[in-house]
Write a protein that holds these residues in place. Structure first.
Motif, PDB file in Angstrom:
ATOM      1  N   UNK A   1       0.862  -1.187   0.000  1.00 18.17           N
ATOM      2  CA  UNK A   1       0.000   0.000   0.000  1.00 18.17           C
ATOM      3  C   UNK A   1       0.893   1.229   0.000  1.00 18.17           C
ATOM      4  N   UNK A   2       0.698   2.119  -0.966  1.00 18.09           N
ATOM      5  CA  UNK A   2       1.567   3.283  -1.074  1.00 18.09           C
ATOM      6  C   UNK A   2       1.146   4.465  -0.238  1.00 18.09           C
ATOM      7  N   UNK A   3      -0.184   4.620  -0.034  1.00 15.10           N
ATOM      8  CA  UNK A   3      -0.694   5.847   0.568  1.00 15.10           C
ATOM      9  C   UNK A   3      -1.570   5.553   1.775  1.00 15.10           C
ATOM     10  N   UNK A   4      -1.374   6.316   2.836  1.00 13.84           N
ATOM     11  CA  UNK A   4      -2.291   6.336   3.969  1.00 13.84           C
ATOM     12  C   UNK A   4      -3.062   7.636   3.904  1.00 13.84           C
ATOM     13  N   UNK A   5      -4.375   7.540   3.861  1.00 11.49           N
ATOM     14  CA  UNK A   5      -5.248   8.704   3.711  1.00 11.49           C
ATOM     15  C   UNK A   5      -6.155   8.789   4.934  1.00 11.49           C
TER      16      UNK A   5
ATOM     17  N   UNK B   1       6.460   2.113   5.748  1.00 11.19           N
ATOM     18  CA  UNK B   1       5.357   1.334   5.175  1.00 11.19           C
ATOM     19  C   UNK B   1       4.642   2.120   4.090  1.00 11.19           C
ATOM     20  N   UNK B   2       4.405   3.409   4.346  1.00 12.01           N
ATOM     21  CA  UNK B   2       3.677   4.253   3.397  1.00 12.01           C
ATOM     22  C   UNK B   2       4.634   5.265   2.759  1.00 12.01           C
ATOM     23  N   UNK B   3       4.536   5.400   1.451  1.00 16.68           N
ATOM     24  CA  UNK B   3       5.338   6.412   0.755  1.00 16.68           C
ATOM     25  C   UNK B   3       4.729   7.807   0.911  1.00 16.68           C
ATOM     26  N   UNK B   4       3.428   7.848   1.167  1.00 18.66           N
ATOM     27  CA  UNK B   4       2.730   9.131   1.223  1.00 18.66           C
ATOM     28  C   UNK B   4       1.646   9.056   2.295  1.00 18.66           C
ATOM     29  N   UNK B   5       1.545  10.098   3.104  1.00 24.89           N
ATOM     30  CA  UNK B   5       0.492  10.187   4.114  1.00 24.89           C
ATOM     31  C   UNK B   5      -0.211  11.523   3.935  1.00 24.89           C
ATOM     32  N   UNK B   6      -1.537  11.492   3.818  1.00 26.63           N
ATOM     33  CA  UNK B   6      -2.302  12.714   3.588  1.00 26.63           C
ATOM     34  C   UNK B   6      -3.455  12.814   4.580  1.00 26.63           C
TER      35      UNK B   6
ATOM     36  N   UNK C   1      -0.118  16.993   2.815  1.00 23.71           N
ATOM     37  CA  UNK C   1       0.765  15.834   2.823  1.00 23.71           C
ATOM     38  C   UNK C   1       1.687  15.970   4.036  1.00 23.71           C
ATOM     39  N   UNK C   2       1.801  14.912   4.831  1.00 23.42           N
ATOM     40  CA  UNK C   2       2.694  14.946   5.987  1.00 23.42           C
ATOM     41  C   UNK C   2       4.111  14.586   5.578  1.00 23.42           C
TER      42      UNK C   2
END
Length: 205
Positions: free
Chosen positions: A148-152, A185-190, A204-205
């Motif tokens: 999973x790339x993104x945590x939203x 784990x996540x490349x991107x967190x928003x 974006x964090x």
């Protein structure tokens, strides 16, 4: 209604029409059985995860017809996917950081004049949401998802828009916290505003 809640919630939505379709669906709900639709367990996925994913796509990608998204019925790692054409371009894990029911009821009473309102009421609500987002970030980080790339993280009350404009230190608190727990784990967190009027934003964090 033309289709059941699950049939609607788990369909593939184009980025340029999903918001209109969701609002039309909500307006067609039977008020005699869904008096407050978003508090109904039947519509929990729609109110929380579908709307969060939709607004993330809107604020990140824009309202374009060649981008689509959908929730996944079996969400062992990803809760949803975003794609272009036949290709999945982003797999997303979704968390929700809304007010609790009792907090929302207190807000309703204050806004209607039934409860006194102190001068720091608005900023206190933002702090509550910041702390709830921190809690959700920590819980998701501890699960060590794969693929999973993104945590939203979806929040209401226009948290992101208001925090950026009035209390940017709250966003910095979130970024600092994420740096301390991020294991890659996540490349991107928003963090995404999910108020259905659609005039929020994301960060974006």
């Amino acid at each position: 209604m033309s289709c059941g809640s699950d049939d609607f919630t788990f369909r593939k939505f184009p980025a340029n029409s999903w918001e209109k379709e969701v609002k039309q669906y909500i307006s067609g709900l039977d008020s005699s059985t869904d008096r407050i639709w978003y508090r109904s367990p039947t519509h929990k996925k729609l109110n929380e995860e579908l709307v969060t994913l939709g607004y993330y796509v809107k604020y990140d990608r824009g309202e374009v017809d060649h981008i689509w998204f959908q929730l996944l019925r079996s969400a062992e790692s990803a809760d949803g996917e975003i794609g272009e054409g036949e290709e999945v371009t982003e797999r997303v894990q979704i968390a929700i950081a809304h007010y609790q029911a009792e907090e929302a009821k207190l807000d309703d009473r204050m806004e209607s004049g039934q409860e006194p309102v102190d001068s720091g009421w608005a900023s206190e609500r933002l702090v509550i949401l910041r702390d709830r987002i921190i809690d959700r970030l920590s819980k998701k980080a501890n699960k060590h998802y794969s693929g999973v790339g993104t945590l939203c993280v979806g929040s209401k009350g226009w948290f992101v828009r208001r925090a950026l404009a009035e209390h940017p230190s709250l966003i910095e608190d979130l970024r600092t916290h994420w740096k301390t727990i991020n294991d890659g784990t996540f490349r991107k967190v928003v963090i995404v505003d999910t108020d259905l009027v659609g005039s929020g934003t994301y960060c974006v964090l």
